[in-house]
Design an enzyme around this catalytic site. Sequence first.
Site: not given
Ligand SMILES: *Cc1c(COP(=O)(O)O)cnc(C)c1O
Length: 360
Positions: A196, A101, A172
């Site tokens: 998540k 990511w 993030d």
């Molecule tokens: C799942 C995830 C993403 C992508 O998320 P989307 O909502 O599908 O764009 C980005 N960063 C992390 C750490 C993730 O777990």
Amino acid sequence: MNRLANFCAGPASMPTAVLEKAQSELLNWRGTGASVMEISHRSADYIEIATKAEQDLRKLMNIGDDYAVLFLQGGAALQFSAIPLNLLNGGTADYLTTGTWSEKAYKEAKRYEALGLGRVNLVASGDGMDVPAVETWQLSEQASYFHYCPNETIHGVQIFETPKVNAPIVADFSSCILSEPINVNDFGVIYAGAQKNIGPAGLTLVIIRKDLLEQASAWCPNIMNYKNQLENDSMLNTPSTYAWYLSGLVFEWLLDNGGVEAIAKTNRAKAELLYRTIDESDFYSNKVNPKHRSIMNVPFQLANTELDKLFLDESKKAGLLNLKGHRVVGGMRASIYNAITLEQVQSLTEFMKAFEQKHG
Ligand SMILES: *Cc1c(COP(=O)(O)O)cnc(C)c1O
């Protein structure tokens, strides 16, 4: 039929109590005669739902008035673009990569470097099992911001201590927001896709220090401009109204259950039990440096990969869903977000031991 233990990485398990509440309100929200998903985002009823969700999130994370909280769309991946477009401002951005990511975020930012919006510097790059030693980081002298991913969802690599850097930190938090207490004041921007550890897909949280709202590029689309979104209460266009409402119910559920401190204790216990089960056997392994093992996403390998399919078939039969690891890492992965109970992790570890006894 009972709800089963769902270890999916995302969209992920929701607290049953939240889904029951949503079910009871689905057709007729508090006597209004309509579902939340059927009413205008400009209506007084919806504004009440939206405002309450923000207030509860501020309480849970102890977010001060010098931070804006935005409820946006486009997922965390859209933020990979929004961050440089809002913050790069002709300067240099530092990126630490520790897995899939943060690498994606770095690569997306690089495209804006190519467009002349500023420089994008790779500070250090991890191998997906460890975090590069701080001494090796090539930090810029005066970066516009420093970006990292505290919890790499696919690799199961977590950074528990906030990096000590001079630049505003952009993080993030998609797969670890609300899993443990953090000091919001350490960050310039915290962002997270909801699917998540919060609610359904379609909603993305952005928590941003207000003094960072003044440096967006002229190329930044209106809809991605944080200042514009704040001035319009995240309703520049129609927001993800139902996902926002459901996330609000999750915030209420967390507050009713002792907040982030309480859930963090359970999360620690869940992760400890699962890693102990892995470490005590030669049949299972996890290759991440123990100091950086994620408490939310636990990848593990079977010594004999020929048993992978059988493990997945039998675990599914035992009511343990979605344990297949991401193809980048292979093997298995158990995502044990807030909605996963200690009892569900116990069921998983008991299954793992029984499977080893039978096939090990
Ligand atoms: C799942 C995830 C993403 C992508 O998320 P989307 O909502 O599908 O764009 C980005 N960063 C992390 C750490 C993730 O777990």
